[in-house]
Write a protein that holds these residues in place. Structure first.
Motif, PDB file in Angstrom:
ATOM      1  N   ASP A 292     -13.799  13.679 -13.869  1.00 57.95           N
ATOM      2  CA  ASP A 292     -14.915  14.530 -13.469  1.00 57.95           C
ATOM      3  C   ASP A 292     -14.504  15.718 -12.616  1.00 57.95           C
ATOM      4  N   GLY A 293     -13.302  15.681 -12.051  1.00 57.40           N
ATOM      5  CA  GLY A 293     -12.918  16.780 -11.167  1.00 57.40           C
ATOM      6  C   GLY A 293     -12.047  17.836 -11.810  1.00 57.40           C
ATOM      7  N   LEU A 294     -11.570  17.591 -13.024  1.00 54.86           N
ATOM      8  CA  LEU A 294     -10.524  18.445 -13.579  1.00 54.86           C
ATOM      9  C   LEU A 294     -11.005  19.854 -13.922  1.00 54.86           C
ATOM     10  N   VAL A 295     -12.174  19.962 -14.524  1.00 50.56           N
ATOM     11  CA  VAL A 295     -12.649  21.280 -14.955  1.00 50.56           C
ATOM     12  C   VAL A 295     -12.756  22.206 -13.738  1.00 50.56           C
ATOM     13  N   GLU A 296     -13.305  21.666 -12.661  1.00 53.15           N
ATOM     14  CA  GLU A 296     -13.436  22.467 -11.443  1.00 53.15           C
ATOM     15  C   GLU A 296     -12.051  22.818 -10.871  1.00 53.15           C
ATOM     16  N   LEU A 297     -11.162  21.847 -10.934  1.00 51.17           N
ATOM     17  CA  LEU A 297      -9.806  22.055 -10.431  1.00 51.17           C
ATOM     18  C   LEU A 297      -9.118  23.199 -11.160  1.00 51.17           C
ATOM     19  N   LEU A 298      -9.467  23.392 -12.428  1.00 52.34           N
ATOM     20  CA  LEU A 298      -8.830  24.435 -13.224  1.00 52.34           C
ATOM     21  C   LEU A 298      -9.644  25.723 -13.229  1.00 52.34           C
ATOM     22  N   GLY A 299     -10.633  25.811 -12.336  1.00 48.49           N
ATOM     23  CA  GLY A 299     -11.321  27.077 -12.152  1.00 48.49           C
ATOM     24  C   GLY A 299     -12.700  27.164 -12.758  1.00 48.49           C
ATOM     25  N   GLY A 300     -13.215  26.070 -13.292  1.00 51.23           N
ATOM     26  CA  GLY A 300     -14.556  26.093 -13.862  1.00 51.23           C
ATOM     27  C   GLY A 300     -15.589  25.546 -12.892  1.00 51.23           C
ATOM     28  N   ARG A 301     -16.830  25.492 -13.358  1.00 50.43           N
ATOM     29  CA  ARG A 301     -17.843  24.845 -12.532  1.00 50.43           C
ATOM     30  C   ARG A 301     -17.622  23.345 -12.591  1.00 50.43           C
ATOM     31  N   PRO A 302     -18.160  22.620 -11.605  1.00 51.53           N
ATOM     32  CA  PRO A 302     -18.033  21.158 -11.655  1.00 51.53           C
ATOM     33  C   PRO A 302     -18.593  20.646 -12.984  1.00 51.53           C
ATOM     34  N   THR A 303     -17.769  19.946 -13.750  1.00 55.44           N
ATOM     35  CA  THR A 303     -18.166  19.495 -15.075  1.00 55.44           C
ATOM     36  C   THR A 303     -17.586  18.112 -15.332  1.00 55.44           C
ATOM     37  N   PRO A 304     -18.428  17.135 -15.592  1.00 57.68           N
ATOM     38  CA  PRO A 304     -17.901  15.798 -15.863  1.00 57.68           C
ATOM     39  C   PRO A 304     -17.276  15.739 -17.251  1.00 57.68           C
ATOM     40  N   ALA A 305     -16.303  14.861 -17.428  1.00 59.46           N
ATOM     41  CA  ALA A 305     -15.652  14.764 -18.727  1.00 59.46           C
ATOM     42  C   ALA A 305     -14.904  13.445 -18.842  1.00 59.46           C
ATOM     43  N   ILE A 306     -14.667  13.060 -20.090  1.00 58.01           N
ATOM     44  CA  ILE A 306     -13.896  11.834 -20.333  1.00 58.01           C
ATOM     45  C   ILE A 306     -13.073  12.022 -21.591  1.00 58.01           C
ATOM     46  N   GLY A 307     -11.911  11.383 -21.626  1.00 58.24           N
ATOM     47  CA  GLY A 307     -11.050  11.547 -22.791  1.00 58.24           C
ATOM     48  C   GLY A 307     -10.187  10.324 -23.020  1.00 58.24           C
ATOM     49  N   PHE A 308      -9.514  10.384 -24.157  1.00 57.42           N
ATOM     50  CA  PHE A 308      -8.683   9.268 -24.573  1.00 57.42           C
ATOM     51  C   PHE A 308      -7.510   9.783 -25.394  1.00 57.42           C
ATOM     52  N   GLY A 309      -6.325   9.257 -25.141  1.00 56.84           N
ATOM     53  CA  GLY A 309      -5.152   9.633 -25.929  1.00 56.84           C
ATOM     54  C   GLY A 309      -4.444   8.394 -26.431  1.00 56.84           C
ATOM     55  N   LEU A 310      -3.949   8.491 -27.650  1.00 60.65           N
ATOM     56  CA  LEU A 310      -3.393   7.316 -28.313  1.00 60.65           C
ATOM     57  C   LEU A 310      -2.036   7.685 -28.898  1.00 60.65           C
ATOM     58  N   GLY A 311      -1.042   6.836 -28.689  1.00 58.11           N
ATOM     59  CA  GLY A 311       0.299   7.146 -29.155  1.00 58.11           C
ATOM     60  C   GLY A 311       0.542   6.672 -30.577  1.00 58.11           C
ATOM     61  N   LEU A 312       0.670   7.635 -31.499  1.00 57.24           N
ATOM     62  CA  LEU A 312       0.856   7.270 -32.904  1.00 57.24           C
ATOM     63  C   LEU A 312       2.182   6.536 -33.115  1.00 57.24           C
ATOM     64  N   ASP A 313       3.228   6.944 -32.391  1.00 55.21           N
ATOM     65  CA  ASP A 313       4.519   6.276 -32.544  1.00 55.21           C
ATOM     66  C   ASP A 313       4.378   4.776 -32.267  1.00 55.21           C
ATOM     67  N   ARG A 314       3.624   4.466 -31.229  1.00 58.33           N
ATOM     68  CA  ARG A 314       3.483   3.061 -30.852  1.00 58.33           C
ATOM     69  C   ARG A 314       2.588   2.306 -31.812  1.00 58.33           C
TER      70      ARG A 314
END
Length: 430
Positions: A292-314
């Motif tokens: 939730d803090g990243l967008v603001e940290l990178l210069g945007g307005r406070p914006t909530p967010a969620i994500g997921f990353g998956l390793g294809l090799d694994r």
RNA sequence: GUGGCCUUAGCUCAAUCGGCAGAGCAUCGGAUUGUGGCUCCGAAGGUUACGGGUUCAAUCCCCGUAGGCCACCCCA
């Protein structure tokens, strides 16, 4: 001996393995499509500062694993780095292109190579591939569950069994500082007994103590205060709602109070996927969480967010470990062969005509015995051979079924139609 | 970034005590040139990862480097 080798920690994905990868890439794209996540591509390198600020410059990923790129020409002052993860670049693109003006949340997906300069091991590479999804602009717990369920569905549709989500909440800026203080107060009296490494962590990142693998820590860790008992009311409510939604969606989850994510920008929900009973240490198949803090940290307005990353090799490794057969290479429908080198133009023409009609066809262009050509065709699994011989004078060729071992004479002009019919009979007959 | 194990033909592996580097599979060719996966014969393929050292002599012993794997760190 080859003079050059693939750089340390990188490898070639050879024709025999690509179809399996292709299947996973197609699955990822289709899954993202079904869930309404739109594809985005971002550069594989960005300004180093983006990662330093976004990921946190005291994390291992930035401190020791960032693959820095120095431009070969001196006039460029900026320093660049290959992306170690996709989220920072995607959030940068979100801000750069004013995606806050789109309907929120913005659902995005990316699949591509990531780079980390660490010591390679099986399942851990300096260049590896991630399938990533991000939902930017929705604070609610339901989107958390949607993403976790999407991830889980990827594993099951890929063919993995016994994959479950480990789930935790790491609180937010309101409640985490208090918990960290509680945790420090708990470990402080035992500081003298702690192994040296763990003592350092107590100062820098006390939550890390919780997932220590040191057996001497086990008893102490088991009795340690849990973050989930120290969440503020909004965080606790959010966490409960995520769990209820995951129950609704029937995603198997295990609560893991010691689960801490490696990157600084996470808050509240965090999760990782593991295959139960997997051997080796590189078992994490993917993970993600709310930032939730990243967008603001990178210069945007406070914006909530969620994500997921998956390793294809694994995932590929896990499929092999589980005994799932790899996807075989494509078999050509027809190989055009003939013993007379003078027929080469005809072989080329027949091949291109069949390709124009949609078939996978190749002409054997090596000047070798007919028997060798047929052997080659059979060994790569071709279904049919088109054999050029004396009948060519009458505008005819042999269409040979390489599996049945039968053949018949067909007019050159009818070849695409005849091949198509023979293929259909094949499918029905077999 | 730390520690350990390993590296011989494209692949999987042999080579006695330090004494001329081999096999299987794969590749290519042949078995009276118009028919395949089997069989038989043959060829090619090696600076024994790379660089030093010891020795009359090193795949073998020693040192360094690179790469792979394992355990950490950390993560996907």
């Amino acid at each position: 001996m080859a003079t050059f080798r693939a750089p340390r920690g990188t490898r070639d994905l050879l024709p025999a393995e690509r179809p399996t990868w292709q299947r996973l890439e197609t699955l990822a794209a289709d899954l993202a499509r079904r869930y309404g996540y739109r594809q985005i591509e971002t550069p594989i390198f960005e300004e180093s500062a983006l990662f330093e600020r976004g990921i946190g410059d005291v994390t291992d990923v930035v401190e020791k694993e960032l693959f820095r790129v120095l431009p070969s020409r001196g006039e460029e002052r900026e320093r660049w780095a290959l992306r170690p993860e996709p989220t920072a670049g995607i959030v940068r693109a979100y801000l750069q292109h004013g995606m806050h003006t789109l309907q929120q949340p913005v659902r995005l997906t990316l699949l591509g190579p990531m780079f980390r300069y660490d010591r390679p091991q099986a399942g851990r590479y300096r260049q590896f591939w991630q399938f990533d999804v991000e939902a930017i602009g929705d604070p609610g717990p339901a989107i958390d569950a949607e993403i976790i369920e999407l991830a889980h569905r990827f594993y099951t549709e890929a063919g993995l069994t016994a994959v479950s989500a480990r789930l935790n909440s790491i609180g937010d800026a309101i409640c985490r500082p208090g918990y960290l203080a509680t945790l420090r107060a708990y470990f402080e009296p035992h500081a003298a007994e702690l192994p040296e490494e763990e003592r350092e962590r107590l100062a820098t990142n006390p939550m890390r103590l919780l997932d220590s693998k040191d057996p001497r820590m086990a008893a102490l860790v088991a009795a340690a205060p849990r973050i989930t008992d120290h969440l503020c009311a909004p965080c606790a409510e959010h966490f409960d709602a995520v769990r209820r939604h995951l129950d609704t969606l029937e995603v198997p989850t295990v609560l893991e109070p010691a689960l801490v994510r490696g990157l600084d920008y996470y808050s509240r929900t965090c999760f990782e996927f593991y295959r139960e009973g997997a051997e080796g240490q590189q078992q994490a198949l993917g993970g993600g969480g709310r930032y939730d803090g990243l967008v603001e940290l990178l210069g945007g307005r406070p914006t909530p967010a969620i994500g997921f990353g998956l390793g294809l090799d694994r995932v590929v490794l896990a499929l092999a470990a589980q005994g799932v057969a790899s996807v075989p290479m494509e078999r050509p429908a027809a190989v055009i062969v003939g013993a007379d080198p003078a027929d080469t133009p005809t072989r080329l023409r027949i091949a291109t005509n069949l390709r124009a009609a949609g078939f996978s066809a190749r002409a054997d262009l090596a000047e070798r015995k007919l028997a060798r050509q047929l052997e080659g065709a059979a060994r790569e699994g071709a279904h049919f051979a088109v054999i050029l011989g004396d009948e060519l004078a009458g505008g005819q060729v042999q269409l040979r079924d390489l599996e049945a071992g039968t053949q018949r004479l067909v007019n050159l002009a009818d070849l695409p139609r005849e091949l198509s019919r023979a293929q259909r009979q094949h499918h029905h007959g077999a």
